[in-house]
Design a protein around this motif. Structure first.
Motif, PDB file in Angstrom:
ATOM      1  N   PRO A  82     -20.254  -6.257  -3.398  1.00 30.01           N
ATOM      2  CA  PRO A  82     -20.769  -5.123  -2.615  1.00 30.01           C
ATOM      3  C   PRO A  82     -21.548  -5.566  -1.382  1.00 30.01           C
ATOM      4  CG  PRO A  82     -21.951  -5.380  -4.699  1.00 30.01           C
ATOM      5  CD  PRO A  82     -20.769  -6.281  -4.768  1.00 30.01           C
ATOM      6  N   GLY A  83     -21.220  -4.923  -0.261  1.00 32.12           N
ATOM      7  CA  GLY A  83     -21.921  -5.209   0.985  1.00 32.12           C
ATOM      8  C   GLY A  83     -21.475  -6.461   1.696  1.00 32.12           C
ATOM      9  N   GLU A  84     -20.447  -7.145   1.176  1.00 33.93           N
ATOM     10  CA  GLU A  84     -20.042  -8.432   1.749  1.00 33.93           C
ATOM     11  C   GLU A  84     -18.683  -8.407   2.447  1.00 33.93           C
ATOM     12  OE1 GLU A  84     -20.255 -11.515  -1.169  1.00 33.93           O
ATOM     13  OE2 GLU A  84     -22.267 -10.939  -1.849  1.00 33.93           O
ATOM     14  N   ILE A  85     -17.916  -7.342   2.274  1.00 29.46           N
ATOM     15  CA  ILE A  85     -16.553  -7.315   2.818  1.00 29.46           C
ATOM     16  C   ILE A  85     -16.418  -6.200   3.843  1.00 29.46           C
ATOM     17  CG2 ILE A  85     -14.118  -6.954   2.274  1.00 29.46           C
ATOM     18  CD1 ILE A  85     -14.655  -8.166  -0.480  1.00 29.46           C
ATOM     19  N   SER A  86     -15.931  -6.566   5.024  1.00 27.86           N
ATOM     20  CA  SER A  86     -15.614  -5.590   6.067  1.00 27.86           C
ATOM     21  C   SER A  86     -14.150  -5.200   5.954  1.00 27.86           C
ATOM     22  CB  SER A  86     -15.875  -6.185   7.454  1.00 27.86           C
ATOM     23  OG  SER A  86     -17.249  -6.462   7.640  1.00 27.86           O
ATOM     24  N   VAL A  87     -13.877  -3.918   6.080  1.00 32.64           N
ATOM     25  CA  VAL A  87     -12.504  -3.422   6.036  1.00 32.64           C
ATOM     26  C   VAL A  87     -12.078  -3.064   7.458  1.00 32.64           C
ATOM     27  CG1 VAL A  87     -10.931  -1.669   5.136  1.00 32.64           C
ATOM     28  CG2 VAL A  87     -12.784  -2.565   3.682  1.00 32.64           C
ATOM     29  N   LEU A  88     -11.021  -3.705   7.913  1.00 26.45           N
ATOM     30  CA  LEU A  88     -10.448  -3.441   9.237  1.00 26.45           C
ATOM     31  C   LEU A  88      -9.139  -2.704   9.023  1.00 26.45           C
ATOM     32  CD1 LEU A  88     -10.292  -3.808  12.327  1.00 26.45           C
ATOM     33  CD2 LEU A  88      -9.272  -6.061  11.922  1.00 26.45           C
ATOM     34  N   ALA A  89      -9.095  -1.428   9.399  1.00 30.89           N
ATOM     35  CA  ALA A  89      -7.926  -0.587   9.147  1.00 30.89           C
ATOM     36  C   ALA A  89      -7.305  -0.160  10.467  1.00 30.89           C
ATOM     37  CB  ALA A  89      -8.320   0.636   8.329  1.00 30.89           C
ATOM     38  N   THR A  90      -6.049  -0.561  10.684  1.00 28.27           N
ATOM     39  CA  THR A  90      -5.390  -0.285  11.956  1.00 28.27           C
ATOM     40  C   THR A  90      -4.094   0.496  11.784  1.00 28.27           C
ATOM     41  OG1 THR A  90      -4.242  -2.432  11.939  1.00 28.27           O
ATOM     42  CG2 THR A  90      -6.405  -2.338  13.013  1.00 28.27           C
ATOM     43  N   GLY A  91      -3.912   1.091  10.610  1.00 26.95           N
ATOM     44  CA  GLY A  91      -2.758   1.950  10.371  1.00 26.95           C
ATOM     45  C   GLY A  91      -3.243   3.279   9.818  1.00 26.95           C
ATOM     46  N   SER A  92      -2.454   3.909   8.980  1.00 26.77           N
ATOM     47  CA  SER A  92      -2.888   5.132   8.323  1.00 26.77           C
ATOM     48  C   SER A  92      -4.098   4.827   7.441  1.00 26.77           C
ATOM     49  CB  SER A  92      -1.752   5.708   7.481  1.00 26.77           C
ATOM     50  OG  SER A  92      -1.452   4.836   6.399  1.00 26.77           O
ATOM     51  N   THR A  93      -4.876   5.852   7.148  1.00 29.47           N
ATOM     52  CA  THR A  93      -6.105   5.667   6.369  1.00 29.47           C
ATOM     53  C   THR A  93      -5.912   5.941   4.885  1.00 29.47           C
ATOM     54  OG1 THR A  93      -6.705   7.936   6.977  1.00 29.47           O
ATOM     55  CG2 THR A  93      -7.647   6.160   8.315  1.00 29.47           C
ATOM     56  N   THR A  94      -4.682   6.119   4.437  1.00 27.83           N
ATOM     57  CA  THR A  94      -4.425   6.523   3.052  1.00 27.83           C
ATOM     58  C   THR A  94      -4.947   5.513   2.041  1.00 27.83           C
ATOM     59  OG1 THR A  94      -2.455   7.742   3.766  1.00 27.83           O
ATOM     60  CG2 THR A  94      -2.629   7.222   1.424  1.00 27.83           C
TER      61      THR A  94
ATOM     62  N   ASP B 164      -6.534  14.174   5.705  1.00 25.93           N
ATOM     63  CA  ASP B 164      -7.470  14.333   4.587  1.00 25.93           C
ATOM     64  C   ASP B 164      -8.152  13.005   4.255  1.00 25.93           C
ATOM     65  OD1 ASP B 164      -6.928  17.038   4.334  1.00 25.93           O
ATOM     66  OD2 ASP B 164      -5.319  16.725   2.872  1.00 25.93           O
ATOM     67  N   ALA B 165      -7.387  11.910   4.314  1.00 24.34           N
ATOM     68  CA  ALA B 165      -7.971  10.591   4.051  1.00 24.34           C
ATOM     69  C   ALA B 165      -8.956  10.218   5.148  1.00 24.34           C
ATOM     70  CB  ALA B 165      -6.871   9.542   3.943  1.00 24.34           C
ATOM     71  N   THR B 166      -8.607  10.506   6.394  1.00 25.98           N
ATOM     72  CA  THR B 166      -9.511  10.233   7.506  1.00 25.98           C
ATOM     73  C   THR B 166     -10.803  11.026   7.352  1.00 25.98           C
ATOM     74  OG1 THR B 166      -7.614   9.836   8.974  1.00 25.98           O
ATOM     75  CG2 THR B 166      -9.739  10.266  10.016  1.00 25.98           C
ATOM     76  N   PHE B 167     -10.668  12.294   6.978  1.00 30.63           N
ATOM     77  CA  PHE B 167     -11.832  13.144   6.757  1.00 30.63           C
ATOM     78  C   PHE B 167     -12.728  12.565   5.661  1.00 30.63           C
ATOM     79  CE2 PHE B 167     -14.102  16.491   4.567  1.00 30.63           C
ATOM     80  CZ  PHE B 167     -14.624  17.264   5.585  1.00 30.63           C
ATOM     81  N   ALA B 168     -12.103  12.104   4.561  1.00 28.16           N
ATOM     82  CA  ALA B 168     -12.879  11.566   3.438  1.00 28.16           C
ATOM     83  C   ALA B 168     -13.727  10.382   3.869  1.00 28.16           C
ATOM     84  CB  ALA B 168     -11.936  11.172   2.303  1.00 28.16           C
TER      85      ALA B 168
ATOM     86  N   GLY C 182       0.794  -1.218   0.000  1.00 25.14           N
ATOM     87  CA  GLY C 182       0.000   0.000   0.000  1.00 25.14           C
ATOM     88  C   GLY C 182       0.822   1.261   0.000  1.00 25.14           C
ATOM     89  N   ALA C 183       0.230   2.312   0.545  1.00 26.56           N
ATOM     90  CA  ALA C 183       0.752   3.661   0.427  1.00 26.56           C
ATOM     91  C   ALA C 183       2.042   3.869   1.211  1.00 26.56           C
ATOM     92  CB  ALA C 183      -0.302   4.653   0.896  1.00 26.56           C
ATOM     93  N   ALA C 184       2.898   4.725   0.628  1.00 26.77           N
ATOM     94  CA  ALA C 184       4.126   5.139   1.299  1.00 26.77           C
ATOM     95  C   ALA C 184       3.933   6.434   2.071  1.00 26.77           C
ATOM     96  CB  ALA C 184       5.245   5.316   0.269  1.00 26.77           C
ATOM     97  N   GLY C 185       2.836   7.144   1.773  1.00 30.21           N
ATOM     98  CA  GLY C 185       2.573   8.405   2.442  1.00 30.21           C
ATOM     99  C   GLY C 185       1.281   9.003   1.932  1.00 30.21           C
ATOM    100  N   PRO C 186       0.840  10.127   2.507  1.00 28.22           N
ATOM    101  CA  PRO C 186      -0.398  10.770   2.064  1.00 28.22           C
ATOM    102  C   PRO C 186      -0.347  11.076   0.569  1.00 28.22           C
ATOM    103  CG  PRO C 186       0.384  11.758   4.100  1.00 28.22           C
ATOM    104  CD  PRO C 186       1.476  10.845   3.629  1.00 28.22           C
ATOM    105  N   GLY C 187      -1.467  10.837  -0.099  1.00 26.21           N
ATOM    106  CA  GLY C 187      -1.535  11.129  -1.522  1.00 26.21           C
ATOM    107  C   GLY C 187      -0.990  10.049  -2.420  1.00 26.21           C
ATOM    108  N   ASP C 188      -0.459   8.971  -1.846  1.00 23.51           N
ATOM    109  CA  ASP C 188       0.068   7.863  -2.658  1.00 23.51           C
ATOM    110  C   ASP C 188      -1.109   6.954  -3.020  1.00 23.51           C
ATOM    111  OD1 ASP C 188       1.562   5.960  -3.915  1.00 23.51           O
ATOM    112  OD2 ASP C 188       2.587   5.228  -2.114  1.00 23.51           O
ATOM    113  N   THR C 189      -1.691   7.200  -4.182  1.00 23.50           N
ATOM    114  CA  THR C 189      -2.942   6.521  -4.540  1.00 23.50           C
ATOM    115  C   THR C 189      -2.768   5.387  -5.531  1.00 23.50           C
ATOM    116  OG1 THR C 189      -3.373   8.137  -6.291  1.00 23.50           O
ATOM    117  CG2 THR C 189      -4.276   8.617  -4.103  1.00 23.50           C
ATOM    118  N   ASP C 190      -1.661   5.351  -6.241  1.00 26.75           N
ATOM    119  CA  ASP C 190      -1.488   4.327  -7.277  1.00 26.75           C
ATOM    120  C   ASP C 190      -0.739   3.139  -6.694  1.00 26.75           C
ATOM    121  OD1 ASP C 190      -1.511   2.977  -9.661  1.00 26.75           O
ATOM    122  OD2 ASP C 190       0.170   4.101 -10.534  1.00 26.75           O
TER     123      ASP C 190
END
Length: 291
Positions: free
Chosen positions: A95-107, A153-157, A72-80
């Motif tokens: 759709p509607g079948e997968i839960s996302v568990l995020a325990t690091g940055s939200t990027t 910004d990612a957290t806000f989104a 995944g991302a190396a820093g904020p704004g790393d989207t590709d």
């Protein structure tokens, strides 16, 4: 049964870095009747992406896990990134079948939404560890928030998206406090798990004069698959990017931009910890690791 994509900054085994992402993974693996980990996405946070990704792949190889890992991302704004593409495509395919568990940055989450504007709607729900609701003080020393402030910004989104969000806040994770003595009741001193996390007891003792540590990220994992361990409290969070840059979840005043999230509170810390330890034990047994 929860189908989970785990998006994390795993550094269990990296000296000087936190171990709780790895403990969250083990907890999920130790509760196969409750969940299935479909894939893992790596992100920066506890360390840079090169360290996190390499460490995660090494851990999965050690554990013999047949679970794909996406960088995944190396820093904020790393989207590709592989992680952003996978998250967007996997949730669009189911759709509607997968839960996302995020325990690091939200990027990675915002990056997936940048690729597919329906991503936040396609995921069943999001469970995160992060955020503070007041100063986080451990034995008179202030501990900085990490996960949400990494990419405000990612957290806000995510918060502004209207997606179902559960947040294990730092304050609500504090009762999930484990000591070396407690773990030694369940694992021998030469057990793999004790060796993998022992350095963190010393680190927390040196930094915060703490006799153990909070298993922050494991709380989010438990909130996702065992909600019965918690009292669920709604939290009206102010949608203020400036506050999120400090990871601060301010309670919104009436009439201000806000998001409603679930903020689970551990109902019985003793019972909670017993369940956590039992999950780690089961995972080690299933993986053939010495106890």
């Amino acid at each position: 049964m929860k189908n989970i994509i785990l998006d994390f900054d795993n550094t269990m085994g990296v000296r000087g870095c936190d171990v709780d992402d790895g403990l969250a993974l083990l907890y999920l693996l130790g509760n196969p009747e409750r969940c299935r980990v479909l894939a893992a996405c790596t992100t920066y946070g506890n360390a840079g992406i090169d360290v996190v990704d390499a460490n995660t792949r090494a851990l999965f190889e050690k554990l013999g896990l047949n679970i794909p890992v996406y960088r995944g991302a190396a820093g904020p704004g790393d989207t590709d990134t592989e992680a952003a593409r996978f998250l967007a495509e996997a949730c669009a395919a189911a759709p509607g079948e997968i839960s996302v568990l995020a325990t690091g940055s939200t990027t990675n989450l915002a990056a997936a939404a940048a690729r597919d504007e329906a991503f936040f709607r396609n995921a069943a729900d999001f469970t995160l560890m992060g955020g503070i609701t007041e100063s986080l003080v451990i034995n008179g020393r202030i501990m900085d928030e990490l996960n949400f402030s990494c990419d405000a910004d990612a957290t806000f989104a995510l918060l502004a998206s209207g997606a179902p969000v559960t947040i294990a806040t730092a304050q609500n994770c504090l009762p999930a406090h484990v000591t070396r003595e407690r773990l030694s009741e369940a694992f021998t001193d030469d057990a793999w798990l004790m060796g993998a996390i022992d350095y963190w007891f010393a680190d927390m003792g040196e930094r915060y004069a703490w006799d153990g540590f909070a298993v922050w990220d494991q709380v989010a994992a438990a909130a996702l698959i065992k909600p019965e361990l918690f009292a669920n409290e709604p939290l009206l969070v102010a949608l203020n990017p400036r506050l999120l840059f400090a990871g601060y979840l301010e309670r919104a005043l009436p009439g201000t931009p806000q998001a409603v999230v679930s903020a689970p509170v551990i109902a019985n810390p003793s019972a909670y910890l017993a369940d956590a330890v039992a999950g780690w034990q089961r995972a080690c047994e299933m993986l053939g690791l010495e106890r």
